[in-house]
Motif scaffolding. Sequence first.
Motif, PDB file in Angstrom:
ATOM      1  N   LEU A   1       9.601   5.693 -21.304  1.00 12.19           N
ATOM      2  CA  LEU A   1       8.370   5.303 -21.992  1.00 12.19           C
ATOM      3  C   LEU A   1       8.489   3.888 -22.539  1.00 12.19           C
ATOM      4  N   SER A   2       9.645   3.548 -23.082  1.00 12.45           N
ATOM      5  CA  SER A   2       9.870   2.211 -23.646  1.00 12.45           C
ATOM      6  C   SER A   2       9.725   1.131 -22.584  1.00 12.45           C
ATOM      7  N   VAL A   3      10.257   1.388 -21.385  1.00 14.91           N
ATOM      8  CA  VAL A   3      10.145   0.415 -20.297  1.00 14.91           C
ATOM      9  C   VAL A   3       8.669   0.185 -19.958  1.00 14.91           C
ATOM     10  N   GLY A   4       7.904   1.261 -19.874  1.00 18.55           N
ATOM     11  CA  GLY A   4       6.484   1.140 -19.564  1.00 18.55           C
ATOM     12  C   GLY A   4       5.721   0.360 -20.611  1.00 18.55           C
ATOM     13  N   ILE A   5       5.991   0.632 -21.879  1.00 14.07           N
ATOM     14  CA  ILE A   5       5.302  -0.080 -22.969  1.00 14.07           C
ATOM     15  C   ILE A   5       5.652  -1.560 -22.942  1.00 14.07           C
ATOM     16  N   PHE A   6       6.910  -1.892 -22.685  1.00  8.99           N
ATOM     17  CA  PHE A   6       7.342  -3.290 -22.613  1.00  8.99           C
ATOM     18  C   PHE A   6       6.617  -4.019 -21.479  1.00  8.99           C
ATOM     19  N   LEU A   7       6.465  -3.361 -20.327  1.00 11.56           N
ATOM     20  CA  LEU A   7       5.742  -3.959 -19.206  1.00 11.56           C
ATOM     21  C   LEU A   7       4.290  -4.244 -19.569  1.00 11.56           C
ATOM     22  N   VAL A   8       3.665  -3.329 -20.295  1.00 17.59           N
ATOM     23  CA  VAL A   8       2.279  -3.547 -20.734  1.00 17.59           C
ATOM     24  C   VAL A   8       2.204  -4.780 -21.633  1.00 17.59           C
ATOM     25  N   GLY A   9       3.196  -4.949 -22.504  1.00 15.18           N
ATOM     26  CA  GLY A   9       3.226  -6.124 -23.375  1.00 15.18           C
ATOM     27  C   GLY A   9       3.354  -7.418 -22.593  1.00 15.18           C
ATOM     28  N   LEU A  10       4.247  -7.439 -21.592  1.00 14.78           N
ATOM     29  CA  LEU A  10       4.394  -8.626 -20.747  1.00 14.78           C
ATOM     30  C   LEU A  10       3.067  -8.971 -20.066  1.00 14.78           C
ATOM     31  N   ALA A  11       2.415  -7.953 -19.510  1.00 12.55           N
ATOM     32  CA  ALA A  11       1.149  -8.170 -18.820  1.00 12.55           C
ATOM     33  C   ALA A  11       0.081  -8.688 -19.772  1.00 12.55           C
ATOM     34  N   THR A  12       0.080  -8.178 -21.002  1.00 12.87           N
ATOM     35  CA  THR A  12      -0.913  -8.608 -21.992  1.00 12.87           C
ATOM     36  C   THR A  12      -0.778 -10.093 -22.304  1.00 12.87           C
ATOM     37  N   ALA A  13       0.476 -10.584 -22.416  1.00 13.22           N
ATOM     38  CA  ALA A  13       0.701 -12.003 -22.707  1.00 13.22           C
ATOM     39  C   ALA A  13       0.134 -12.877 -21.596  1.00 13.22           C
ATOM     40  N   VAL A  14       0.392 -12.503 -20.345  1.00 14.44           N
ATOM     41  CA  VAL A  14      -0.103 -13.298 -19.214  1.00 14.44           C
ATOM     42  C   VAL A  14      -1.629 -13.250 -19.144  1.00 14.44           C
ATOM     43  N   PHE A  15      -2.199 -12.057 -19.319  1.00 14.72           N
ATOM     44  CA  PHE A  15      -3.657 -11.915 -19.247  1.00 14.72           C
ATOM     45  C   PHE A  15      -4.321 -12.755 -20.334  1.00 14.72           C
ATOM     46  N   ALA A  16      -3.793 -12.693 -21.551  1.00 12.40           N
ATOM     47  CA  ALA A  16      -4.404 -13.411 -22.675  1.00 12.40           C
ATOM     48  C   ALA A  16      -4.366 -14.918 -22.452  1.00 12.40           C
ATOM     49  N   LEU A  17      -3.234 -15.421 -21.975  1.00  8.67           N
ATOM     50  CA  LEU A  17      -3.125 -16.864 -21.771  1.00  8.67           C
ATOM     51  C   LEU A  17      -4.000 -17.315 -20.594  1.00  8.67           C
ATOM     52  N   ALA A  18      -4.036 -16.515 -19.531  1.00  8.10           N
ATOM     53  CA  ALA A  18      -4.883 -16.857 -18.389  1.00  8.10           C
ATOM     54  C   ALA A  18      -6.359 -16.844 -18.781  1.00  8.10           C
ATOM     55  N   ARG A  19      -6.730 -15.888 -19.625  1.00 13.95           N
ATOM     56  CA  ARG A  19      -8.104 -15.795 -20.109  1.00 13.95           C
ATOM     57  C   ARG A  19      -8.471 -17.032 -20.925  1.00 13.95           C
ATOM     58  N   HIS A  20      -7.542 -17.471 -21.767  1.00 10.94           N
ATOM     59  CA  HIS A  20      -7.790 -18.674 -22.572  1.00 10.94           C
ATOM     60  C   HIS A  20      -7.912 -19.905 -21.670  1.00 10.94           C
ATOM     61  N   ALA A  21      -7.042 -20.018 -20.681  1.00 16.24           N
ATOM     62  CA  ALA A  21      -7.098 -21.148 -19.755  1.00 16.24           C
ATOM     63  C   ALA A  21      -8.403 -21.142 -18.972  1.00 16.24           C
ATOM     64  N   PHE A  22      -8.850 -19.959 -18.571  1.00 17.90           N
ATOM     65  CA  PHE A  22     -10.100 -19.814 -17.836  1.00 17.90           C
ATOM     66  C   PHE A  22     -11.263 -20.364 -18.662  1.00 17.90           C
ATOM     67  N   MET A  23     -11.319 -19.996 -19.927  1.00 19.54           N
ATOM     68  CA  MET A  23     -12.402 -20.457 -20.794  1.00 19.54           C
ATOM     69  C   MET A  23     -12.313 -21.962 -21.021  1.00 19.54           C
ATOM     70  N   THR A  24     -11.087 -22.474 -21.155  1.00 17.20           N
ATOM     71  CA  THR A  24     -10.907 -23.910 -21.360  1.00 17.20           C
ATOM     72  C   THR A  24     -11.410 -24.699 -20.167  1.00 17.20           C
ATOM     73  N   THR A  25     -11.186 -24.163 -18.971  1.00 18.16           N
ATOM     74  CA  THR A  25     -11.572 -24.863 -17.752  1.00 18.16           C
ATOM     75  C   THR A  25     -13.078 -24.837 -17.514  1.00 18.16           C
ATOM     76  N   PHE A  26     -13.695 -23.680 -17.644  1.00 22.15           N
ATOM     77  CA  PHE A  26     -15.048 -23.496 -17.136  1.00 22.15           C
ATOM     78  C   PHE A  26     -16.144 -23.473 -18.204  1.00 22.15           C
ATOM     79  N   VAL A  27     -15.773 -23.478 -19.475  1.00 22.75           N
ATOM     80  CA  VAL A  27     -16.792 -23.542 -20.524  1.00 22.75           C
ATOM     81  C   VAL A  27     -16.858 -24.972 -21.049  1.00 22.75           C
ATOM     82  N   PRO A  28     -18.030 -25.596 -21.073  1.00 29.47           N
ATOM     83  CA  PRO A  28     -18.160 -26.979 -21.527  1.00 29.47           C
ATOM     84  C   PRO A  28     -17.716 -27.127 -22.986  1.00 29.47           C
ATOM     85  N   PRO A  29     -17.149 -28.279 -23.344  1.00 25.47           N
ATOM     86  CA  PRO A  29     -16.682 -28.483 -24.718  1.00 25.47           C
ATOM     87  C   PRO A  29     -17.775 -28.259 -25.761  1.00 25.47           C
TER      88      PRO A  29
END
Length: 423
Positions: free
Chosen positions: A103-131
Motif C-alpha cells: 500500500l505504501s508503494v502505491g501511495i508514494f507513486l500517486v504522490g510522484l504523479a501528483t507533483a508532475v501533474f501539478a507542475l505540468a498544469r501550471h506550465a500549461f496555464m503559463t503558456t496558453f493563458v494571456p498575461p
Amino acid sequence: MTQSTASFSMRSVALAAFLPAALFAVGEGAIIPIIPVASDSLGASLALSAFVAALILVGELVGDIPSGWLVARTGERPAMIGASLVAVVGLVVCLVAPNVAVLSVGIFLVGLATAVFALARHAFMTTFVPPEIRARALSSLGGVFRFGYFVGPFLSAGVIRLTGSTQSAFWIDIVACLAAAAVLVLVKDPGAELRERTLRDPAAPLSTGEVEVKRESEGLFPTLWRYRGLLVKLGSGAALIGAMRSGRQVILPLWAVSIGIGSSETALIIGIAGAIDFGLFYTSGWIMDRWGRMWSAMPCMVGLGISYLVLSVTHALPANVTWFIGVAMFMSLANGVGSGILMTLGSDLADKDDPAPFLGAWRFTGDFGSAAAPLVISGLTALVSISLASGVMGVLGFIGAAILLRYVPRYAPHRPRKAAALS
C-alpha cells in the motif's frame, strides 16, 4: 488585449486545463481521507497509518525535483497524461495491496504523479493563458483544486456506504485519473501547432511554460543557496504554513480512526469541512488585496494552531466525536482564509524580471514543510500519543504565526491600492 480576445483565450483552454484538473483533484480528494483507514484495515498501527498517509506528500516533494525537467522534455499535455496513468498504476497497487508495505508503494507513486501533474498544469496555464487574465485563471485553477477536495470525500462516503469496502474509494480515483487522461487526449490541444513545430525541429524553442518549469527545476539547489537568508527567515514560515495544512489532511482521518468513526462517516465529515474551505478561496484573495497578506496569513495560522490544540485535549472526552466535527469545520475555516497565501507571497518576493528560479525554491520550501508534518505526526504518535502530536502541531502553528508577523512586513509590505481599485 481586448475583452473578447481574453474570453476566447479562456474558452480555448478551459476544457484542456480546468476539466482534467478538476477530475484529478476529485480523485485525490476521494482517497486522502481514507488512506489511514485503509492502512488500519491492513493491520497498521495508528502511527504507521500516519506514515503511510504521509507518503503521498513525500512523493510530491520528491517529484518536485525532476518534474520540471520532465515537463520540459515531454511537453505539458503529455506530462499530464503520463502523470494520470502513473497515478492509475499506483492506485491499482493500493487496491490489490495485501499488506501495508505494498500500500505504501502505491501511495508514494500517486504522490510522484501528483507533483508532475501539478507542475505540468501550471506550465500549461503559463503558456496558453494571456498575461492579462493569468492571475484570474490561476486563481480559478486553485478553486478547481479545492472543489475536488470538497466533492471527492462525498463520493468516497457514498461508494463506501454502498459497497461496504474502504478500498472501493480507490476506484473513484482510478476512474477520475482515466477520465482526466481521456479529456486531455480528446480535447483539442491549444499548443498543437507549437508541438508540431517542435517535433519537426528538435532545436525549436520550448513553450513559455516549459521554459519556466525547466528553469525552476534546474536551478533549484543553487537558488535555495542564493536565497538562503530569506528562505531561512520567511521561508521557515512558509514551510510551517505547508506543515499546518498537510498535517490536517493526515490527523483528521487518523483521529477518526482512533475514536472509532467509520470510514464513510469520516469521508462525509471531511467533505463537509472541504465545502467550507472551497467557499473561501476567493474571499482570501480579496482580503489579501484589500488589507494585506498578514490579514490572511495570521488568522490562518492562529486558527489552525488553536484547532490542533483544542483537538489534542478532546480525545478522552465523552463527546469526542462532537468535538472532532467542530474542530474539523473550524480547521477548514482557518485554512480557507489563508487560500493562496503561499503563491501570493512567492509572487511578491520573486524577481519580477526572472521569477522562475525563486518560485521553484519557494514552492519546494513549502512542500518540504508539507511532507515533514505528517512524518512528525507519525513519529510522535508512535513514541507518545496522537494527542501529543496534535498539541505539538498546535504549538508549531503559533511559532509560524510569530515568524510571519516578524518577516512578512519586512519582505512583503502591503501597499494599499486606491479605493476605486478595491471596489
